[in-house]
Design a protein around this motif. Structure first.
Motif, mmCIF file in Angstrom:
data_model
loop_
_atom_site.group_PDB
_atom_site.id
_atom_site.type_symbol
_atom_site.label_atom_id
_atom_site.label_comp_id
_atom_site.label_asym_id
_atom_site.label_seq_id
_atom_site.Cartn_x
_atom_site.Cartn_y
_atom_site.Cartn_z
ATOM 1 N N PHE A 135 0.853 -1.181 0.000
ATOM 2 C CA PHE A 135 0.000 0.000 0.000
ATOM 3 C C PHE A 135 0.892 1.234 0.000
ATOM 4 C CE2 PHE A 135 0.586 -1.202 4.439
ATOM 5 C CZ PHE A 135 0.861 -0.007 5.084
ATOM 6 N N ALA A 136 0.330 2.352 -0.421
ATOM 7 C CA ALA A 136 1.095 3.593 -0.532
ATOM 8 C C ALA A 136 0.444 4.685 0.301
ATOM 9 C CB ALA A 136 1.189 4.033 -1.993
ATOM 10 N N THR A 137 1.280 5.600 0.799
ATOM 11 C CA THR A 137 0.797 6.751 1.560
ATOM 12 C C THR A 137 1.425 8.021 0.993
ATOM 13 O OG1 THR A 137 2.599 6.614 3.191
ATOM 14 C CG2 THR A 137 0.554 5.408 3.678
ATOM 15 N N LEU A 138 0.820 9.140 1.341
ATOM 16 C CA LEU A 138 1.335 10.455 0.973
ATOM 17 C C LEU A 138 1.407 11.268 2.255
ATOM 18 C CD1 LEU A 138 2.087 11.843 -1.721
ATOM 19 C CD2 LEU A 138 -0.189 12.865 -1.722
ATOM 20 N N SER A 139 2.583 11.804 2.564
ATOM 21 C CA SER A 139 2.750 12.498 3.844
ATOM 22 C C SER A 139 3.579 13.757 3.678
ATOM 23 C CB SER A 139 3.401 11.569 4.876
ATOM 24 O OG SER A 139 4.613 11.033 4.380
ATOM 25 N N HIS A 160 8.960 -0.174 1.665
ATOM 26 C CA HIS A 160 9.495 -0.826 0.470
ATOM 27 C C HIS A 160 10.240 0.172 -0.413
ATOM 28 C CE1 HIS A 160 9.631 -3.635 -2.914
ATOM 29 N NE2 HIS A 160 9.194 -2.649 -3.684
ATOM 30 N N ALA A 161 9.696 1.392 -0.528
ATOM 31 C CA ALA A 161 10.323 2.424 -1.355
ATOM 32 C C ALA A 161 9.706 3.766 -1.001
ATOM 33 C CB ALA A 161 10.129 2.127 -2.845
ATOM 34 N N SER A 162 10.404 4.840 -1.343
ATOM 35 C CA SER A 162 9.857 6.183 -1.151
ATOM 36 C C SER A 162 10.318 7.080 -2.287
ATOM 37 C CB SER A 162 10.275 6.763 0.201
ATOM 38 O OG SER A 162 11.670 6.887 0.291
ATOM 39 N N SER A 163 9.519 8.086 -2.579
ATOM 40 C CA SER A 163 9.836 9.010 -3.660
ATOM 41 C C SER A 163 10.677 10.169 -3.140
ATOM 42 C CB SER A 163 8.545 9.554 -4.280
ATOM 43 O OG SER A 163 7.909 10.455 -3.375
ATOM 44 N N GLU A 164 11.201 10.952 -4.061
ATOM 45 C CA GLU A 164 11.824 12.212 -3.692
ATOM 46 C C GLU A 164 10.722 13.198 -3.298
ATOM 47 O OE1 GLU A 164 15.072 12.975 -3.493
ATOM 48 O OE2 GLU A 164 15.503 10.870 -3.943
ATOM 49 N N LYS A 181 0.848 1.479 -11.891
ATOM 50 C CA LYS A 181 1.100 2.897 -11.638
ATOM 51 C C LYS A 181 0.351 3.375 -10.401
ATOM 52 C CE LYS A 181 1.153 3.822 -16.642
ATOM 53 N NZ LYS A 181 0.488 4.586 -17.725
ATOM 54 N N ILE A 182 0.935 4.385 -9.749
ATOM 55 C CA ILE A 182 0.280 5.093 -8.656
ATOM 56 C C ILE A 182 0.082 6.529 -9.123
ATOM 57 C CG2 ILE A 182 0.369 5.728 -6.224
ATOM 58 C CD1 ILE A 182 2.553 3.542 -5.906
ATOM 59 N N ALA A 183 -1.156 6.992 -9.134
ATOM 60 C CA ALA A 183 -1.464 8.322 -9.656
ATOM 61 C C ALA A 183 -1.537 9.342 -8.529
ATOM 62 C CB ALA A 183 -2.792 8.299 -10.416
ATOM 63 N N ARG A 202 6.151 1.338 -8.338
ATOM 64 C CA ARG A 202 6.210 0.767 -6.995
ATOM 65 C C ARG A 202 7.529 1.076 -6.295
ATOM 66 N NH1 ARG A 202 6.419 -5.548 -6.597
ATOM 67 N NH2 ARG A 202 8.644 -5.097 -6.487
ATOM 68 N N ASN A 203 8.587 1.319 -7.067
ATOM 69 C CA ASN A 203 9.891 1.633 -6.477
ATOM 70 C C ASN A 203 10.021 3.103 -6.086
ATOM 71 O OD1 ASN A 203 10.170 2.894 -8.952
ATOM 72 N ND2 ASN A 203 11.700 1.461 -9.741
ATOM 73 N N GLY A 204 8.925 3.875 -6.198
ATOM 74 C CA GLY A 204 8.934 5.276 -5.798
ATOM 75 C C GLY A 204 9.416 6.239 -6.856
ATOM 76 N N LEU A 205 9.843 5.733 -8.008
ATOM 77 C CA LEU A 205 10.327 6.602 -9.072
ATOM 78 C C LEU A 205 9.169 7.115 -9.918
ATOM 79 C CD1 LEU A 205 13.477 4.621 -10.294
ATOM 80 C CD2 LEU A 205 13.378 6.556 -8.697
ATOM 81 N N GLU A 206 9.303 8.361 -10.368
ATOM 82 C CA GLU A 206 8.287 8.946 -11.234
ATOM 83 C C GLU A 206 8.434 8.379 -12.638
ATOM 84 O OE1 GLU A 206 7.138 13.351 -13.010
ATOM 85 O OE2 GLU A 206 8.087 13.204 -11.029
ATOM 86 N N ARG A 207 7.334 7.859 -13.184
ATOM 87 C CA ARG A 207 7.390 7.251 -14.512
ATOM 88 C C ARG A 207 7.050 8.257 -15.603
ATOM 89 N NH1 ARG A 207 3.927 1.965 -16.397
ATOM 90 N NH2 ARG A 207 5.531 0.886 -15.178
#
Length: 243
Positions: A135-139, A160-164, A181-183, A202-207
């Motif tokens: 699952f993904a969160t935004l904080s 598992h992973a996080s974005s910049e 994809k996660i939108a 899923r690896n947190g990178l922007e596609r």
């Protein structure tokens, strides 16, 4: 017949909930296992509301208030984010499996102090991959206007992973049921441009991303994939019209 569908608005049935003074509903969802609504409030109540029986039961209370409630696709787990910046995952029988901070806090920060403005009752979304394994969160990023997407493992709650950090709009996040994809929505007012829809892996990178083609003052209030993952709907609000 076709005319029967256009005679008037749909009738809504209203079920009042008895809340404490100044308490408000901040999140709710449907629990398949219970055949009832799970409701969270700004005072931290977790309420189970049976629509057919018109019965409401207090099943828990969390410190800092409820920001988001999201059951897993199989209905076995329930994710909750709180106004203290905590992530809780529990079973459908309300047993807490694990609790962790959405963002790491520096030494000396009191975790009992709300991490969100007092007027901001909604936020900190949770969205599950279709198979429920992640699952993904935004904080909020500490001392910044940026936000960070994090992907968590269902079992144990490891990151598992996080974005910049990125200027993301509101509390809008939806994982494509197929898992590709996660939108989310990028706020580009600083660049004097309209918001854009951005897709993460899923690896947190922007596609990839694309602009919504609306005025600069437009805000995106909701994103939602359909069940087959081939359509993404958006609710957009502008100064002169909504779409």
């Amino acid at each position: 017949n076709e005319r029967a569908w256009t005679k008037g608005p749909l009738q809504a049935e209203i079920d009042p909930l008895d809340l404490e003074p100044e308490d408000v509903i901040t999140s709710f969802d449907y629990l398949m296992e219970k055949e009832a609504l799970i409701v969270g409030t700004s005072n931290g109540l977790l309420l189970l509301h049976n629509v057919d029986g018109k019965e409401t039961e207090v099943v828990g209370r969390v410190e800092g208030g409820v920001k988001c409630i999201s059951p897993s696709p199989d209905g076995d787990l329930l994710g909750v984010t709180t106004g203290l910046g905590q992530l809780l995952v529990m079973t459908h029988d309300w047993d807490l499996l694990y609790e962790t901070a959405l963002e790491d806090q520096p030494d000396g920060v009191d975790v009992r102090e709300p991490k969100f403005p007092s007027g901001e009752m909604f936020g900190s979304p949770i969205t599950w991959r279709g198979d429920g394994k992640y699952f993904a969160t935004l904080s909020e990023v500490l001392n910044s206007s940026s936000k960070r997407l994090k992907v968590w493992e269902r079992d144990g709650g490891a990151v598992h992973a996080s974005s910049e950090p990125k200027e993301l709009m509101g509390s809008i996040l939806d994982w494509m049921p197929s898992g590709a994809k996660i939108a989310a929505v990028c706020d580009r007012k600083a660049q004097n441009e309209a918001p854009s829809i951005v897709f993460f892996e899923r690896n947190g990178l922007e596609r990839s991303s694309f602009p919504i083609g609306e005025p600069i003052d437009a805000t995106v209030e909701l994103l939602k994939w359909n069940c087959s993952s081939d359509l993404l709907a958006a609710v957009v609000r502008c100064g002169n019209y909504d779409s």
